[in-house]
Scaffold this motif. Structure first.
Motif, PDB file in Angstrom:
ATOM      1  N   MET A   1       8.833  20.632  -9.083  1.00 27.44           N
ATOM      2  CA  MET A   1       8.046  19.897  -8.108  1.00 27.44           C
ATOM      3  C   MET A   1       8.242  18.392  -8.314  1.00 27.44           C
ATOM      4  O   MET A   1       8.226  17.895  -9.430  1.00 27.44           O
ATOM      5  CB  MET A   1       6.570  20.257  -8.291  1.00 27.44           C
ATOM      6  N   ALA A   2       8.424  17.707  -7.229  1.00 27.87           N
ATOM      7  CA  ALA A   2       8.702  16.270  -7.304  1.00 27.87           C
ATOM      8  C   ALA A   2       7.447  15.481  -7.662  1.00 27.87           C
ATOM      9  O   ALA A   2       6.347  15.802  -7.225  1.00 27.87           O
ATOM     10  CB  ALA A   2       9.252  15.782  -5.984  1.00 27.87           C
ATOM     11  N   LYS A   3       7.646  14.450  -8.463  1.00 31.41           N
ATOM     12  CA  LYS A   3       6.536  13.584  -8.864  1.00 31.41           C
ATOM     13  C   LYS A   3       6.157  12.614  -7.753  1.00 31.41           C
ATOM     14  O   LYS A   3       4.987  12.329  -7.544  1.00 31.41           O
ATOM     15  CB  LYS A   3       6.963  12.778 -10.095  1.00 31.41           C
ATOM     16  N   TYR A   4       7.176  12.111  -7.054  1.00 28.41           N
ATOM     17  CA  TYR A   4       6.968  11.110  -6.015  1.00 28.41           C
ATOM     18  C   TYR A   4       7.419  11.644  -4.666  1.00 28.41           C
ATOM     19  O   TYR A   4       8.424  12.341  -4.582  1.00 28.41           O
ATOM     20  CB  TYR A   4       7.771   9.833  -6.335  1.00 28.41           C
ATOM     21  N   GLY A   5       6.697  11.275  -3.615  1.00 25.58           N
ATOM     22  CA  GLY A   5       7.055  11.693  -2.268  1.00 25.58           C
ATOM     23  C   GLY A   5       8.127  10.796  -1.672  1.00 25.58           C
ATOM     24  O   GLY A   5       8.492   9.762  -2.239  1.00 25.58           O
ATOM     25  N   LYS A   6       8.629  11.208  -0.503  1.00 21.42           N
ATOM     26  CA  LYS A   6       9.682  10.429   0.166  1.00 21.42           C
ATOM     27  C   LYS A   6       9.168   9.057   0.597  1.00 21.42           C
ATOM     28  O   LYS A   6       9.883   8.073   0.536  1.00 21.42           O
ATOM     29  CB  LYS A   6      10.208  11.188   1.379  1.00 21.42           C
ATOM     30  N   PRO A  55       1.801   9.566  -8.529  1.00 21.76           N
ATOM     31  CA  PRO A  55       0.846   9.843  -9.611  1.00 21.76           C
ATOM     32  C   PRO A  55      -0.080   8.660  -9.860  1.00 21.76           C
ATOM     33  O   PRO A  55       0.275   7.510  -9.562  1.00 21.76           O
ATOM     34  CB  PRO A  55       1.739  10.070 -10.838  1.00 21.76           C
ATOM     35  N   LYS A  56      -1.252   8.928 -10.395  1.00 18.22           N
ATOM     36  CA  LYS A  56      -2.219   7.865 -10.686  1.00 18.22           C
ATOM     37  C   LYS A  56      -1.672   6.947 -11.757  1.00 18.22           C
ATOM     38  O   LYS A  56      -0.870   7.353 -12.593  1.00 18.22           O
ATOM     39  CB  LYS A  56      -3.539   8.467 -11.173  1.00 18.22           C
ATOM     40  N   LYS A  57      -2.155   5.695 -11.719  1.00 13.44           N
ATOM     41  CA  LYS A  57      -1.758   4.721 -12.741  1.00 13.44           C
ATOM     42  C   LYS A  57      -2.299   5.172 -14.090  1.00 13.44           C
ATOM     43  O   LYS A  57      -3.417   5.684 -14.170  1.00 13.44           O
ATOM     44  CB  LYS A  57      -2.315   3.339 -12.429  1.00 13.44           C
ATOM     45  N   LYS A  58      -1.516   4.967 -15.142  1.00 12.64           N
ATOM     46  CA  LYS A  58      -1.996   5.283 -16.494  1.00 12.64           C
ATOM     47  C   LYS A  58      -2.923   4.177 -16.951  1.00 12.64           C
ATOM     48  O   LYS A  58      -2.553   2.998 -16.904  1.00 12.64           O
ATOM     49  CB  LYS A  58      -0.832   5.419 -17.465  1.00 12.64           C
ATOM     50  N   SER A  59      -4.117   4.525 -17.355  1.00 16.40           N
ATOM     51  CA  SER A  59      -5.046   3.513 -17.830  1.00 16.40           C
ATOM     52  C   SER A  59      -4.838   3.305 -19.330  1.00 16.40           C
ATOM     53  O   SER A  59      -4.575   4.245 -20.069  1.00 16.40           O
ATOM     54  CB  SER A  59      -6.488   3.933 -17.565  1.00 16.40           C
ATOM     55  N   SER A  60      -4.975   2.074 -19.752  1.00 17.36           N
ATOM     56  CA  SER A  60      -4.817   1.782 -21.165  1.00 17.36           C
ATOM     57  C   SER A  60      -6.142   2.076 -21.868  1.00 17.36           C
ATOM     58  O   SER A  60      -7.194   1.599 -21.463  1.00 17.36           O
ATOM     59  CB  SER A  60      -4.411   0.336 -21.376  1.00 17.36           C
ATOM     60  N   LYS A  61      -6.069   2.902 -22.869  1.00 16.38           N
ATOM     61  CA  LYS A  61      -7.284   3.265 -23.605  1.00 16.38           C
ATOM     62  C   LYS A  61      -7.366   2.446 -24.867  1.00 16.38           C
ATOM     63  O   LYS A  61      -6.395   2.338 -25.617  1.00 16.38           O
ATOM     64  CB  LYS A  61      -7.255   4.757 -23.959  1.00 16.38           C
TER      65      LYS A  61
END
Length: 65
Positions: A1-6, A55-61
């Motif tokens: 399954m693709a991570k990003y759409g067209k 995909p959602k942005k990775k938040s810095s923890k």
């Protein structure tokens, strides 16, 4: 399954094209974008706003001691 759409890839492609022409500017400051990574992140951000599959942005923890 693709991570990003067209649509996401089109937005990134458009941002990279603008960067090459020298017309891509960053957010509030409005300065010219010089880095490739920054151009990609702007493209993904615009795709996110338009509702593309990104995909959602990775938040810095922060580490708490």
């Amino acid at each position: 399954m693709a991570k990003y759409g067209k649509k996401a890839s089109k937005e990134v492609e458009k941002a990279m094209h603008e960067k090459k022409k020298g017309t891509l500017k960053s957010g509030k400051s409005g300065k010219k974008v010089k880095s490739r990574k920054q151009a990609i992140s702007i493209g993904l951000s615009e795709a996110r706003k338009s509702g593309a599959k990104v995909p959602k942005k990775k938040s810095s923890k922060k580490k708490s001691d």
